[in-house]
Design a protein around this motif. Structure first.
Motif, PDB file in Angstrom:
ATOM      1  N   GLY A 177     -26.402-137.560 -72.555  1.00  0.00           N
ATOM      2  CA  GLY A 177     -27.211-137.089 -71.420  1.00  0.00           C
ATOM      3  C   GLY A 177     -28.644-136.819 -71.839  1.00  0.00           C
ATOM      4  N   TYR A 242     -32.545-135.801 -76.829  1.00  0.00           N
ATOM      5  CA  TYR A 242     -31.377-136.675 -77.008  1.00  0.00           C
ATOM      6  C   TYR A 242     -31.793-137.923 -77.798  1.00  0.00           C
ATOM      7  CZ  TYR A 242     -27.934-140.258 -75.887  1.00  0.00           C
ATOM      8  OH  TYR A 242     -27.019-141.278 -75.984  1.00  0.00           O
ATOM      9  N   THR A 271     -27.337-147.642 -70.835  1.00  0.00           N
ATOM     10  CA  THR A 271     -26.779-147.062 -69.592  1.00  0.00           C
ATOM     11  C   THR A 271     -25.423-147.688 -69.211  1.00  0.00           C
ATOM     12  OG1 THR A 271     -29.086-146.813 -68.928  1.00  0.00           O
ATOM     13  CG2 THR A 271     -27.436-146.238 -67.287  1.00  0.00           C
ATOM     14  N   SER A 297     -31.277-137.546 -55.085  1.00  0.00           N
ATOM     15  CA  SER A 297     -32.678-137.707 -55.493  1.00  0.00           C
ATOM     16  C   SER A 297     -32.817-139.021 -56.242  1.00  0.00           C
ATOM     17  CB  SER A 297     -33.084-136.574 -56.437  1.00  0.00           C
ATOM     18  OG  SER A 297     -32.848-135.352 -55.817  1.00  0.00           O
TER      19      SER A 297
HETATM   20  O1  LIG Z   1     -29.004-145.905 -72.323  1.00  0.00           O
HETATM   21  C1  LIG Z   1     -28.925-144.832 -72.867  1.00  0.00           C
HETATM   22  O2  LIG Z   1     -29.083-144.673 -74.036  1.00  0.00           O
HETATM   23  C2  LIG Z   1     -28.664-143.615 -72.055  1.00  0.00           C
HETATM   24  O3  LIG Z   1     -28.048-144.023 -70.825  1.00  0.00           O
HETATM   25  C3  LIG Z   1     -27.815-142.982 -69.913  1.00  0.00           C
HETATM   26  O4  LIG Z   1     -29.054-142.374 -69.564  1.00  0.00           O
HETATM   27  P1  LIG Z   1     -29.827-142.890 -68.285  1.00  0.00           P
HETATM   28  O5  LIG Z   1     -30.177-144.319 -68.427  1.00  0.00           O
HETATM   29  O6  LIG Z   1     -30.929-141.942 -68.039  1.00  0.00           O
HETATM   30  O7  LIG Z   1     -28.686-142.822 -67.180  1.00  0.00           O
HETATM   31  P2  LIG Z   1     -28.544-141.898 -65.891  1.00  0.00           P
HETATM   32  O8  LIG Z   1     -28.726-140.491 -66.216  1.00  0.00           O
HETATM   33  O9  LIG Z   1     -27.273-142.312 -65.240  1.00  0.00           O
HETATM   34  O10 LIG Z   1     -29.767-142.368 -65.004  1.00  0.00           O
HETATM   35  C4  LIG Z   1     -29.822-143.708 -64.502  1.00  0.00           C
HETATM   36  C5  LIG Z   1     -31.075-143.885 -63.707  1.00  0.00           C
HETATM   37  O11 LIG Z   1     -31.032-143.069 -62.542  1.00  0.00           O
HETATM   38  C6  LIG Z   1     -32.221-142.303 -62.452  1.00  0.00           C
HETATM   39  N1  LIG Z   1     -31.874-141.022 -61.806  1.00  0.00           N
HETATM   40  C7  LIG Z   1     -31.114-140.127 -62.461  1.00  0.00           C
HETATM   41  C8  LIG Z   1     -30.769-138.950 -61.864  1.00  0.00           C
HETATM   42  C9  LIG Z   1     -31.213-138.673 -60.570  1.00  0.00           C
HETATM   43  O12 LIG Z   1     -30.932-137.627 -59.977  1.00  0.00           O
HETATM   44  N2  LIG Z   1     -31.965-139.608 -59.942  1.00  0.00           N
HETATM   45  C10 LIG Z   1     -32.312-140.790 -60.522  1.00  0.00           C
HETATM   46  O13 LIG Z   1     -33.013-141.599 -59.907  1.00  0.00           O
HETATM   47  C11 LIG Z   1     -32.737-142.165 -63.868  1.00  0.00           C
HETATM   48  O14 LIG Z   1     -34.137-141.961 -63.870  1.00  0.00           O
HETATM   49  C12 LIG Z   1     -32.340-143.500 -64.451  1.00  0.00           C
HETATM   50  O15 LIG Z   1     -33.311-144.433 -64.181  1.00  0.00           O
HETATM   51  C13 LIG Z   1     -26.892-141.944 -70.534  1.00  0.00           C
HETATM   52  O16 LIG Z   1     -26.725-140.868 -69.647  1.00  0.00           O
HETATM   53  C14 LIG Z   1     -27.426-141.441 -71.850  1.00  0.00           C
HETATM   54  O17 LIG Z   1     -26.434-140.629 -72.425  1.00  0.00           O
HETATM   55  C15 LIG Z   1     -27.799-142.586 -72.770  1.00  0.00           C
HETATM   56  O18 LIG Z   1     -26.656-143.160 -73.311  1.00  0.00           O
END
Ligand SMILES: O=C(O)[C@H]1O[C@H](OP(=O)(O)OP(=O)(O)OC[C@H]2O[C@@H](n3ccc(=O)[nH]c3=O)[C@H](O)[C@@H]2O)[C@H](O)[C@@H](O)[C@H]1O
Length: 430
Positions: A177, A242, A271, A297
Motif C-alpha cells: 500500500g 513504501y 498494480t 474519489s
Molecule cells: O505497482 C505497485 O508497485 C503498487 O501497486 C499498487 O499501488 P497503486 O498502483 O497505487 O494501486 P491502487 O492503490 O489500487 O491505485 C490504483 C490507481 O487508482 C488511483 N486511486 C486510488 C485511490 C483512490 O481513492 N482513487 C484513485 O483514483 C491511484 O492514484 C492509482 O492510479 C499497490 O497497492 C502497491 O502495494 C504496489 O504494489
C-alpha cells in the motif's frame, strides 16, 4: 433460624471470627473477593491472549494480534509433509506472505505442479484478516500448510530451515500500500526492511542456501517521467515510503548477493489485481463502494492530467513468479560463506498497456451494472504517482514472461469472484 444454619457452616476456629452477623458479612466479602479475583484473572488472560505484544499503537507488531505458537513433533510433521516435493525435479519452496493475495495464488500454482510448498504469514489486520483466513482455508484444502508467524522471528525461520532444506524462498510478505505509509511508517520498516534482512540472515546461514525470488514494486520508479519504465532507469526518487523501502530492499539484496553468494531475483510488480485481491486497492474498494451506492474519489493530475496504471492480472504475475523460480540459479554460498559469484536480477512484471483510472471505473460500472458516483479529485500528495508503464522485454527474454489478460477480461473474473464471495455484494467487504 435461617441465619443459624450459616453459623453451622463456618469452620470451628473460635476466636478468629467475629459474631455471626460479622461472619456473614465476612463470608459474603470472601465470596465477592473470590468472584472479582476470578474476573480479574480472566481479564488478564484475555488481555495477554488477545492483545499486542506492545502497547505502543505505532508498533507495527501491534497489528499481529497474537503471539504465535509453533514447534513440536506434530507441527514439524505438517511442515515436512507440506514442503514435500512430489515430482522428480520439483522444488521445496518457502512462501512468505502465503495468505496474502499474490502469495495464495503462487502457493496454489506451485502445489498444483508438484512442488513442495510451505506457507508463512503473520495474518496481521492491515486489511480484513477473515479474507486471509479464507485464502488459508483454500490453501489447506490443496495441501499447503500456512505457518502462522512473522518474518522477523529468527528462531521460527531457523527452525523451518532445520526441518526442511528449502531449495527456494518466494518472499512475498510485505507491508503493501502506497498511501498507508503516511499513517503507519514504522510498519513498512518493520516488514519490508527489518523482516527482509532477518529472512536473508537466516537464508545466508542455511545449508544449502536457497535461491530467493522476492516482490519489489513498480513504485521504485517514483517520479520518473520517461516511459515505459525499464530496469535500466534510475530508481532514486521514490514518491512514498513504501517505494523507498522496496528500493532499499533491492540494495539490501545486492549486499547479500555480494557478501554471501545468495541468488536473488527481485520482481517489480505493476498494480496487480484479480480474484482474492487486496481490499485496500482501488479496483477492490471501488467495486465495494459502487455496489453500496457510495461516492468514489477518482484522482486526476495537474491540468486534468490522466492518472493511469499498468494494471496486471494475477495469473500473469503468477506465471512471472514461476518463471523467475524456474530460471533462478543456485546460491553459491553455504553456512554463511560465499563460494563464488551468484545470480542477482531485477525484472518488471507489468502488462505493458496502461489504462486510465476513469476507464477502470467505466469497466466496473458495466460489469456491476451500477453507475458509479464519481468524485474527481486532485491527486493527493501522499505517495501516488501519476502514471506507470512497464517495459517487460527483459522478463520476456529471460523468464518467458508474456502477459495475456487485458483489464476488461481480468476485471470480469474479479467481479465474478467478488459477487460470489461477498454474496452478490450484500455482504459488504470491509
Ligand atoms: O505497482 C505497485 O508497485 C503498487 O501497486 C499498487 O499501488 P497503486 O498502483 O497505487 O494501486 P491502487 O492503490 O489500487 O491505485 C490504483 C490507481 O487508482 C488511483 N486511486 C486510488 C485511490 C483512490 O481513492 N482513487 C484513485 O483514483 C491511484 O492514484 C492509482 O492510479 C499497490 O497497492 C502497491 O502495494 C504496489 O504494489
Amino acid at each position: 433460624m435461617k441465619q443459624m444454619s450459616h453459623l453451622d457452616d463456618i469452620p470451628s476456629t473460635p476466636g478468629k471470627f467475629k459474631p455471626y452477623f460479622h461472619r456473614t458479612r465476612w463470608q459474603s466479602s470472601v465470596a465477592k473477593l473470590a468472584f472479582w479475583s476470578l474476573v480479574f484473572v480472566g481479564l488478564i488472560f484475555i488481555f495477554f491472549y488477545r492483545s499486542p505484544v506492545s502497547s505502543n499503537p505505532a508498533d507495527p507488531s501491534r497489528r499481529s494480534l497474537r503471539t504465535y505458537s509453533w514447534g513440536g513433533p506434530a507441527w514439524e510433521k505438517r511442515v515436512r509433509s507440506s514442503a514435500r516435493v512430489r515430482t522428480r525435479r520439483g522444488f521445496s519452496v518457502l512462501v512468505t506472505g502465503a495468505a496474502g493475495f499474490v502469495g495464495t495464488h503462487v502457493s496454489a500454482a506451485l502445489k498444483r505442479r508438484g512442488d513442495g510448498v510451505l506457507g508463512l504469514d503473520n495474518f496481521n489486520d492491515y486489511y480484513d484478516p477473515s479474507l486471509k483466513r479464507a485464502r488459508q482455508a483454500l490453501l489447506e484444502r490443496s495441501g499447503v500448510f500456512v505457518v502462522e508467524g512473522d518474518i522477523n522471528d529468527a528462531a521460527l525461520l531457523k527452525k523451518l530451515f532445520e526441518v526442511v532444506p528449502f531449495t527456494h524462498v518466494m518472499h512475498l510478505a510485505a507491508q503493501a500500500g502506497v498511501r498507508y505509509a503516511m499513517e503507519n511508517p514504522s510498519s513498512y520498516v518493520h516488514s519490508n526492511i527489518a523482516g527482509f534482512v532477518n529472512l536473508l540472515e537466516v537464508c545466508k546461514s542455511a545449508n544449502p542456501q536457497p535461491a530467493i525470488v522476492w516482490a519489489s514494486s513498480s513504485s521504485v520508479y517514483g517520479l520518473n517521467t520517461k516511459v515505459p519504465f525499464s530496469e535500466k532507469d534510475r530508481t532514486d526518487q521514490p514518491a512514498s515510503l513504501y517505494a523507498a523501502t522496496k528500493k532499499a530492499g533491492e540494495e539490501i539484496a545486492h549486499t547479500y548477493n555480494h557478501i554471501y553468494g545468495l541468488s536473488l531475483t527481485g520482481l517489480r510488480f505493476f498494480t496487480v489485481y484479480g480474484p482474492w485481491g487486496r481490499p485496500d486497492m482501488a479496483y477492490f474498494f471501488f467495486t465495494r463502494d459502487i455496489l453500496k451506492g457510495k461516492a468514489i474519489s477518482i484522482f486526476e493530475g495537474v491540468n486534468h492530467g490522466t492518472v493511469a496504471r499498468d494494471f496486471t492480472y494475477i495469473d500473469d504475475i503468477v506465471k512471472g513468479c514461476l518463471g523467475a523460480l524456474d530460471t533462478a540459479e543456485k546460491s553459491t554460498g553455504s553456512g554463511g560463506k560465499k563460494r563464488g559469484a551468484a545470480q542477482l536480477r531485477v525484472f518488471n512484471l507489468g502488462n505493458t498497456s496502461p489504462v486510465p483510472v476513469t476507464d477502470l471505473v467505466t469497466i466496473l460500472e458495466r460489469l456491476l451494472k451500477v453507475k458509479a458516483k464519481r468524485n474527481i479529485m486532485k491527486l493527493p500528495r501522499n505517495g501516488d504517482v501519476q502514471f506507470t508503464h512497464a517495459n517487460i522485454s527483459s522478463a520476456q527474454r529471460e523468464l518467458g514472461y508474456k502477459p495475456t489478460t487485458d483489464l476488461q477480461t481480468g476485471l470480469k473474473k474479479f467481479a465474478r469472484w467478488y459477487l460470489g464471495y461477498y454474496n452478490g455484494g450484500k455482504k459488504a467487504a470491509s
